[in-house]
Scaffold this motif. Structure first.
Motif, PDB file in Angstrom:
ATOM      1  N   VAL A  12      21.133  65.817 102.286  1.00  0.00           N
ATOM      2  CA  VAL A  12      20.993  66.369 103.267  1.00  0.00           C
ATOM      3  C   VAL A  12      20.647  65.088 104.823  1.00  0.00           C
ATOM      4  CG1 VAL A  12      21.862  67.027 105.740  1.00  0.00           C
ATOM      5  CG2 VAL A  12      22.050  68.315 103.562  1.00  0.00           C
ATOM      6  N   SER A  13      21.348  64.186 105.372  1.00  0.00           N
ATOM      7  CA  SER A  13      20.072  62.569 106.143  1.00  0.00           C
ATOM      8  C   SER A  13      20.534  62.976 107.310  1.00  0.00           C
ATOM      9  CB  SER A  13      21.052  62.426 105.942  1.00  0.00           C
ATOM     10  OG  SER A  13      21.727  60.995 104.808  1.00  0.00           O
ATOM     11  N   ILE A  14      19.478  63.444 108.248  1.00  0.00           N
ATOM     12  CA  ILE A  14      19.181  64.217 109.593  1.00  0.00           C
ATOM     13  C   ILE A  14      18.930  62.779 110.062  1.00  0.00           C
ATOM     14  CG2 ILE A  14      18.225  65.627 111.186  1.00  0.00           C
ATOM     15  CD1 ILE A  14      17.222  67.133 108.010  1.00  0.00           C
ATOM     16  N   GLY A  15      19.475  62.186 111.520  1.00  0.00           N
ATOM     17  CA  GLY A  15      18.760  61.105 112.113  1.00  0.00           C
ATOM     18  C   GLY A  15      18.335  61.633 113.308  1.00  0.00           C
ATOM     19  N   ILE A  16      17.685  61.201 114.101  1.00  0.00           N
ATOM     20  CA  ILE A  16      17.155  61.051 115.043  1.00  0.00           C
ATOM     21  C   ILE A  16      16.430  60.339 115.701  1.00  0.00           C
ATOM     22  CG2 ILE A  16      14.851  62.373 116.970  1.00  0.00           C
ATOM     23  CD1 ILE A  16      14.940  64.698 114.562  1.00  0.00           C
ATOM     24  N   GLY A  91      22.299  60.723 102.084  1.00  0.00           N
ATOM     25  CA  GLY A  91      22.897  61.661 102.283  1.00  0.00           C
ATOM     26  C   GLY A  91      24.000  61.918 102.340  1.00  0.00           C
ATOM     27  N   GLU A  92      24.936  63.280 101.061  1.00  0.00           N
ATOM     28  CA  GLU A  92      26.386  63.197 100.840  1.00  0.00           C
ATOM     29  C   GLU A  92      26.538  63.455 102.141  1.00  0.00           C
ATOM     30  OE1 GLU A  92      29.475  65.638  98.624  1.00  0.00           O
ATOM     31  OE2 GLU A  92      27.615  65.718  97.859  1.00  0.00           O
ATOM     32  N   TYR A  93      25.748  64.111 103.545  1.00  0.00           N
ATOM     33  CA  TYR A  93      26.274  65.037 104.740  1.00  0.00           C
ATOM     34  C   TYR A  93      24.917  63.986 105.525  1.00  0.00           C
ATOM     35  CZ  TYR A  93      29.453  67.915 102.040  1.00  0.00           C
ATOM     36  OH  TYR A  93      30.629  68.343 101.447  1.00  0.00           O
ATOM     37  N   TYR A  94      25.931  64.472 106.699  1.00  0.00           N
ATOM     38  CA  TYR A  94      24.890  63.819 107.806  1.00  0.00           C
ATOM     39  C   TYR A  94      25.026  64.473 108.670  1.00  0.00           C
ATOM     40  CZ  TYR A  94      23.442  60.418 111.581  1.00  0.00           C
ATOM     41  OH  TYR A  94      22.409  59.910 112.661  1.00  0.00           O
ATOM     42  N   PHE A  95      23.627  64.794 109.791  1.00  0.00           N
ATOM     43  CA  PHE A  95      22.537  66.071 110.878  1.00  0.00           C
ATOM     44  C   PHE A  95      22.656  65.637 111.786  1.00  0.00           C
ATOM     45  CE2 PHE A  95      23.611  68.593 107.541  1.00  0.00           C
ATOM     46  CZ  PHE A  95      24.342  69.906 108.181  1.00  0.00           C
ATOM     47  N   THR A 120      38.471  69.972 103.963  1.00  0.00           N
ATOM     48  CA  THR A 120      38.824  69.358 104.875  1.00  0.00           C
ATOM     49  C   THR A 120      38.363  69.093 106.584  1.00  0.00           C
ATOM     50  OG1 THR A 120      40.189  71.353 106.015  1.00  0.00           O
ATOM     51  CG2 THR A 120      41.316  70.272 103.550  1.00  0.00           C
ATOM     52  N   VAL A 121      37.276  69.559 106.208  1.00  0.00           N
ATOM     53  CA  VAL A 121      36.836  69.891 108.333  1.00  0.00           C
ATOM     54  C   VAL A 121      35.885  68.547 108.027  1.00  0.00           C
ATOM     55  CG1 VAL A 121      34.524  70.684 109.439  1.00  0.00           C
ATOM     56  CG2 VAL A 121      36.817  72.156 108.325  1.00  0.00           C
ATOM     57  N   ASP A 122      35.863  67.199 109.037  1.00  0.00           N
ATOM     58  CA  ASP A 122      35.132  66.745 108.682  1.00  0.00           C
ATOM     59  C   ASP A 122      33.786  66.577 109.663  1.00  0.00           C
ATOM     60  OD1 ASP A 122      36.792  63.840 107.636  1.00  0.00           O
ATOM     61  OD2 ASP A 122      37.829  64.833 108.954  1.00  0.00           O
ATOM     62  N   LEU A 123      33.509  66.782 111.127  1.00  0.00           N
ATOM     63  CA  LEU A 123      32.574  67.039 111.632  1.00  0.00           C
ATOM     64  C   LEU A 123      32.576  68.879 111.977  1.00  0.00           C
ATOM     65  CD1 LEU A 123      32.911  64.524 113.883  1.00  0.00           C
ATOM     66  CD2 LEU A 123      31.523  64.292 111.600  1.00  0.00           C
ATOM     67  N   VAL A 124      31.422  70.114 112.047  1.00  0.00           N
ATOM     68  CA  VAL A 124      31.283  71.246 112.430  1.00  0.00           C
ATOM     69  C   VAL A 124      30.103  70.677 113.396  1.00  0.00           C
ATOM     70  CG1 VAL A 124      30.123  71.670 110.486  1.00  0.00           C
ATOM     71  CG2 VAL A 124      30.736  73.112 112.015  1.00  0.00           C
ATOM     72  N   GLY A 125      30.463  71.395 114.752  1.00  0.00           N
ATOM     73  CA  GLY A 125      29.013  71.808 115.751  1.00  0.00           C
ATOM     74  C   GLY A 125      28.964  73.245 115.361  1.00  0.00           C
ATOM     75  N   SER A 126      28.460  73.380 115.965  1.00  0.00           N
ATOM     76  CA  SER A 126      27.755  74.853 116.532  1.00  0.00           C
ATOM     77  C   SER A 126      27.100  75.466 117.958  1.00  0.00           C
ATOM     78  CB  SER A 126      26.800  75.408 115.491  1.00  0.00           C
ATOM     79  OG  SER A 126      25.318  74.630 116.424  1.00  0.00           O
ATOM     80  N   GLY A 127      27.274  76.400 118.269  1.00  0.00           N
ATOM     81  CA  GLY A 127      26.968  77.013 119.051  1.00  0.00           C
ATOM     82  C   GLY A 127      25.391  76.482 119.285  1.00  0.00           C
ATOM     83  N   VAL A 165      26.158  68.382 116.029  1.00  0.00           N
ATOM     84  CA  VAL A 165      26.707  68.140 114.677  1.00  0.00           C
ATOM     85  C   VAL A 165      26.397  67.802 113.884  1.00  0.00           C
ATOM     86  CG1 VAL A 165      28.611  66.215 114.792  1.00  0.00           C
ATOM     87  CG2 VAL A 165      29.010  67.413 117.094  1.00  0.00           C
ATOM     88  N   ALA A 166      27.373  68.075 112.839  1.00  0.00           N
ATOM     89  CA  ALA A 166      27.229  67.805 111.603  1.00  0.00           C
ATOM     90  C   ALA A 166      28.576  66.927 110.473  1.00  0.00           C
ATOM     91  CB  ALA A 166      26.644  68.843 110.679  1.00  0.00           C
ATOM     92  N   GLY A 167      28.524  66.165 109.584  1.00  0.00           N
ATOM     93  CA  GLY A 167      29.430  66.085 108.476  1.00  0.00           C
ATOM     94  C   GLY A 167      29.528  65.268 107.274  1.00  0.00           C
ATOM     95  N   LYS A 168      30.801  65.036 107.486  1.00  0.00           N
ATOM     96  CA  LYS A 168      30.569  63.820 106.033  1.00  0.00           C
ATOM     97  C   LYS A 168      29.802  62.832 106.619  1.00  0.00           C
ATOM     98  CE  LYS A 168      34.429  65.613 104.498  1.00  0.00           C
ATOM     99  NZ  LYS A 168      36.069  65.769 104.106  1.00  0.00           N
TER     100      LYS A 168
END
Length: 303
Positions: A12-16, A91-95, A120-127, A165-168
């Motif tokens: 997982v890649s996290i970008g700040i 990473g395969e997924y990016y946060f 099938t989900v490209d991006l998912v957010g959260s509360g 947001v996190a996603g592919k």
């Protein structure tokens, strides 16, 4: 949760991105280090800071090989740095994350499991849980939770707050932020891509979002006029009449914000965004927040 996540095989890649964020950056980085999921890389990109932010980032890079700092000494603006971050991601997924926010310790594990279980989900957010500048909890941010969001939902601002947001990773590499937008660049991106993308949201709060670090009339005005610019540039997607209506609504909101600012009441507008937590829930999230920012190393940074 899938076996793939439990095996910790997915990078997982996290970008700040950060700019003069010395008061909050340590908490943000510690909350990544304290994640229950450990197979990640943290990419820190400096946008020309003049405070001790870069020194803080350098020290963390020196103690954890998963942390990478990029610093070129220039100020390009947030959207350009966001595009740079996704280009650098391995990473395969990016946060997504901002330098003044704090991750829930289960954030990566939870959103990653959701993305893998829902291909099938490209991006998912959260509360999110809103906090102030002293890490005090304000409340649970209001929002609409759905498995699938439409263009109308996005234009009305019903999806989620950007740093949740996190996603592919490939999605972020293929869909870029507009570097000409100083603010609301995420809003523009969602509008431009919603008709070919699947956006979803997890109800559980997975981010402590610093509501009070950015309120000012000037910033609100910039955001409002950038939103108007977005309505104009995307009027064929939104519809010309709807674009006009949204422009009018945005101008009315700007006027209301101006009145509140005149009487130093903007904090009331911030408070209205969130639900107050019951005492048990408040204490639970307070303890989670304290765990998230707990440092495993003492940094000696001259500020």
């Amino acid at each position: 949760m899938t076996e793939k996540v439990l095996d910790n095989n997915v990078l997982v890649s996290i970008g700040i991105p950060f700019f003069n964020c010395e008061n909050y950056l340590e908490d943000a980085i510690n909350s990544v280090i304290n994640q229950s999921y450990s197979n990640w890389e943290l990419i820190l990109v400096d946008d020309g800071s003049s405070d001790s932010s870069t020194k803080i980032a350098e020290q963390y890079q020196n103690i954890d090989s998963r942390i990478k700092l990029y610093c070129d000494g220039t100020n390009l603006g947030l959207p350009s740095r966001l595009n740079q971050l996704s280009d650098l991601a391995l990473g395969e997924y990016y946060f997504r994350m901002d330098a003044d926010d704090i991750m829930h310790p289960e954030r990566i594990k939870t959103q990653l499991a959701y993305l893998i279980d829902n291909p099938t989900v490209d991006l998912v957010g959260s509360g999110l849980i809103a906090i102030d500048n002293q890490n005090r909890i304000i409340g649970l941010r209001k929002g609409l939770n759905k498995d699938f969001y439409s263009l109308n939902d996005i234009v009305n601002g019903y999806w989620c707050v950007h740093p949740t947001v996190a996603g592919k990773t490939v999605w972020f590499k293929q869909n870029k932020y507009d570097p000409n937008l100083k603010r609301a660049q995420d809003y523009d991106l969602w509008i431009r891509t919603i008709q070919t993308s699947h956006l979803s949201k997890i109800e559980k709060p997975l981010l402590f979002y610093r509501e009070a670090s950015t309120p000012s009339l000037q910033k609100y005005k910039i955001a409002a006029f950038n939103s108007i610019k977005i309505y104009v540039k995307n009027r064929e997607i939104i519809g010309s009449m709807k674009a006009i209506i949204f422009i009018f609504i945005k101008l009315v909101k700007l006027f209301i914000y101006f009145i509140y600012n005149l009487f130093n009441l903007t904090d009331r507008l911030i408070d209205r965004r969130s639900f107050k937590l019951e005492s048990n829930s408040y204490q639970e999230y307070k303890e989670i927040l304290e765990t998230a920012v707990k440092s495993k190393v003492a940094l000696q940074v001259m500020k």
